[in-house]
Design an enzyme around this catalytic site. Structure first.
Site, PDB file in Angstrom:
ATOM      1  N   SER A 193       2.214   7.204  -0.491  1.00 28.94           N
ATOM      2  CA  SER A 193       1.519   7.538   0.909  1.00 28.94           C
ATOM      3  C   SER A 193       1.672   6.182   1.499  1.00 28.94           C
ATOM      4  O   SER A 193       2.366   5.253   1.284  1.00 28.94           O
ATOM      5  CB  SER A 193       0.601   7.260   0.673  1.00 28.94           C
ATOM      6  OG  SER A 193      -0.160   8.117   2.205  1.00 28.94           O
ATOM      7  N   GLU A 321       4.743  17.784   2.739  1.00 22.23           N
ATOM      8  CA  GLU A 321       3.869  16.985   2.239  1.00 22.23           C
ATOM      9  C   GLU A 321       2.690  17.475   3.125  1.00 22.23           C
ATOM     10  O   GLU A 321       1.362  17.933   2.818  1.00 22.23           O
ATOM     11  CB  GLU A 321       4.148  16.108   3.327  1.00 22.23           C
ATOM     12  CG  GLU A 321       5.920  15.439   2.316  1.00 22.23           C
ATOM     13  CD  GLU A 321       5.272  14.402   1.524  1.00 22.23           C
ATOM     14  OE1 GLU A 321       3.817  13.828   1.355  1.00 22.23           O
ATOM     15  OE2 GLU A 321       6.166  13.428   0.937  1.00 22.23           O
ATOM     16  N   HIS A 417       1.419  16.888   0.194  1.00 23.16           N
ATOM     17  CA  HIS A 417       1.386  15.010   0.162  1.00 23.16           C
ATOM     18  C   HIS A 417       0.793  14.827  -1.144  1.00 23.16           C
ATOM     19  O   HIS A 417      -1.217  16.097  -1.754  1.00 23.16           O
ATOM     20  CB  HIS A 417       0.633  14.508   1.309  1.00 23.16           C
ATOM     21  CG  HIS A 417       0.408  13.249   1.575  1.00 23.16           C
ATOM     22  ND1 HIS A 417       2.010  12.700   1.732  1.00 23.16           N
ATOM     23  CD2 HIS A 417      -0.752  12.600   1.536  1.00 23.16           C
ATOM     24  CE1 HIS A 417       1.768  11.107   1.731  1.00 23.16           C
ATOM     25  NE2 HIS A 417      -0.150  11.506   1.569  1.00 23.16           N
TER      26      HIS A 417
END
Length: 498
Positions: A193, A321, A417
């Site tokens: 990220s 995600e 994610h």
């Protein structure tokens, strides 16, 4: 799963700063909370990182050091699912080292945590480096300045202070890691990220030349950078919210709880979707800025120019995600109007984009289409654009997709994610993120993913061919496969947009 033993035999390493006493057990030694820069307090709070302090005697390095001051997560749901450790103390600019052999000359993995450049810590227990050490890799995790301290652009202060912290840590590693059994010429910088965004931005910064041999980007891209004008607008909005001048002295005088609260108010205001700059902000307001000094150009432009062509890259995303922010928050019941409105906020022809995705995913409901579109806009397609930019400079990349979908949240969470992180570190037994993956995450997949990462750190080869003209990637799942040019329709839907 390799679990670190909390106690062990003392082991000491001496460097220019002084002697540090770590612990050793099960064939791995660890040293935690080592300062790589001076404490970011007082005049150092908004300055470039200063050299770490020296000490006399032996400093204990058995336990994690302090964390940097960060705002709380905007969502109580995320706080519960992916909690950030809070460890009080003065100097949050510290790092942790795991090594199988302090006398070795082994490759090094350096991990940069995510958290939107606003939250997170290198001492999150799921980032334990024991398993990598068992694979012959010296592993380093670290903290860096975040939010206002790390990324708010202020007159008289250097921009990108959080990135400068990361570079200071890399310089510390260059100068000291051999004393912990690492090879300073074989350093792989990895992150997820915002950590992955940091990795790709670092590759564009001249000061990192010679510090990075290989790089790993997980669910990040090179697009999350501000031009100066947007960074200044964010800073002006925050200072207006606080009712103060835009100066270091004025920001420094604001009590931390008030500063953190105002930061989250402004973040929500900018990224709620109503601001016309939303597509440019890409969900984040505090992030690196192209200031012409610390960061000279856009990371994608730098990649296209070949500035990092000599750095081997492993890069990829998860299949779903954005489902992290949908399945866990009640948005899974959205209707068609919400889907269209949310897509329009991306600055695209919403009906046409939704129709393109519905043609490829005919059985998807509005929430599933929303996840697919938002995932591709936020992360997946920009990642491929970075790979394509490198290819123009004859620099190839190894590309992956993490596709395992847990049964949690009625199966709607998907490969969301952050889901891949404990598979990468082989820390499925750690409680961090378990509410997402469930209690029966496949250890066989963790073995496969972790082995691929360790192999890349050691040799530059994760076990499948580079992307190349055939657009090859490795899809990790219960039955993993190496495939060619997947999701071509979805990639082409963003042509000329991303």
């Amino acid at each position: 799963m390799h679990a670190e033993v909390s106690d062990g035999e003392p082991v000491e390493v001496g460097i220019a700063q002084g002697i540090f006493r770590g612990r050793a057990a099960g064939g791995v030694s660890w040293f935690k909370g080592i300062p790589y820069a001076a404490a970011p307090v007082g005049p150092n709070r908004f300055a470039a990182p200063a050299p770490p302090p020296r000490h006399d005697g032996v400093a204990d390095a058995a336990d994690y050091g302090p964390t940097v001051s960060t705002p709380p997560q905007r969502s109580p749901v995320m706080d519960a699912l992916l909690p950030d450790p809070v460890r009080p103390g003065v100097n949050g600019l510290n790092l942790n080292v795991w090594t199988p052999d302090v006398t070795g000359r082994l490759p090094v993995l350096v991990w940069l945590h995510g958290g939107g450049f606003a939250t997170g810590a290198g001492s999150t227990t799921a980032f334990d480096g024991t398993a990598f050490a068992h694979h012959g890799v010296v592993t380093v995790t670290l903290n860096y300045r975040l939010a206002v301290e790390g990324f708010l652009r202020l007159p008289g202060a250097p921009s990108n202070r959080g990135l400068l912290d990361q570079i200071a840590a890399l310089e510390w590693i260059r100068d000291n890691i051999e004393h912990f059994g690492g090879d300073p010429a074989r350093v792989t910088v990895a992150g997820e990220s915002a950590g992955a965004m940091s990795v790709l931005t670092l590759l564009a910064m001249p000061r990192t030349k010679g510090l990075i041999r290989r790089a790993i980007s997980q669910s990040g891209d090179g697009h999350h950078v501000h031009p100066v004008e947007l960074a200044d607008a964010v800073a002006a909005e925050l200072c207006a919210e606080l009712g103060i001048d835009r100066t270091v002295a004025a920001i420094a005088a604001v009590p931390l709880p008030l500063l953190h609260a105002a930061t989250n108010v402004v973040l929500n205001r900018f990224t709620g979707g109503a601001d016309p700059r939303y597509p440019q902000l890409r969900r984040l307001i505090l992030q690196p800025v192209i200031d012409g000094d610390t960061l000279l150009e856009h990371p994608v432009a730098a990649a296209r120019r070949g500035i990092s062509a000599g750095v081997e890259l492993l890069i990829g995303t998860n299949s779903d995600e954005y489902a992290l922010f949908v399945a866990t928050t009640g948005m899974a019941d959205m209707g068609e109007d919400t889907l269209l409105d949310s897509t329009a906020r991306l600055g695209v022809d919403a009906p046409a984009m939704v129709a393109a995705y519905r043609a490829q995913l005919p059985d998807a409901d509005p929430a599933e289409l929303f996840v697919a579109i938002q995932s591709d806009w936020f992360c997946r397609v920009p990642t491929i654009r970075f790979v394509e930019a490198r290819a123009l400079a004859a620099a190839d990349s190894h590309v992956y997709e993490f596709a395992w979908r847990p049964p949690t949240y009625g199966g709607r969470l998907g490969a969301c994610h952050t889901l891949e992180i404990p598979f990468v570190f082989d820390t499925l037994a750690d409680p961090w993120g378990r509410a997402l993956r469930g209690d029966a995450a496949p250890q066989s997949l963790a073995n496969e993913v972790h082995t691929a990462w360790a192999s890349f750190v050691r040799s530059g080869d994760p076990g499948w061919p580079p992307y190349g003209s055939q657009r090859i990637l490795r899809r990790f799942d219960l039955q993993s496969a190496t495939i060619t040019d997947p999701d071509v329709t979805r990639r082409e839907a963003w042509a000329g947009i991303l």
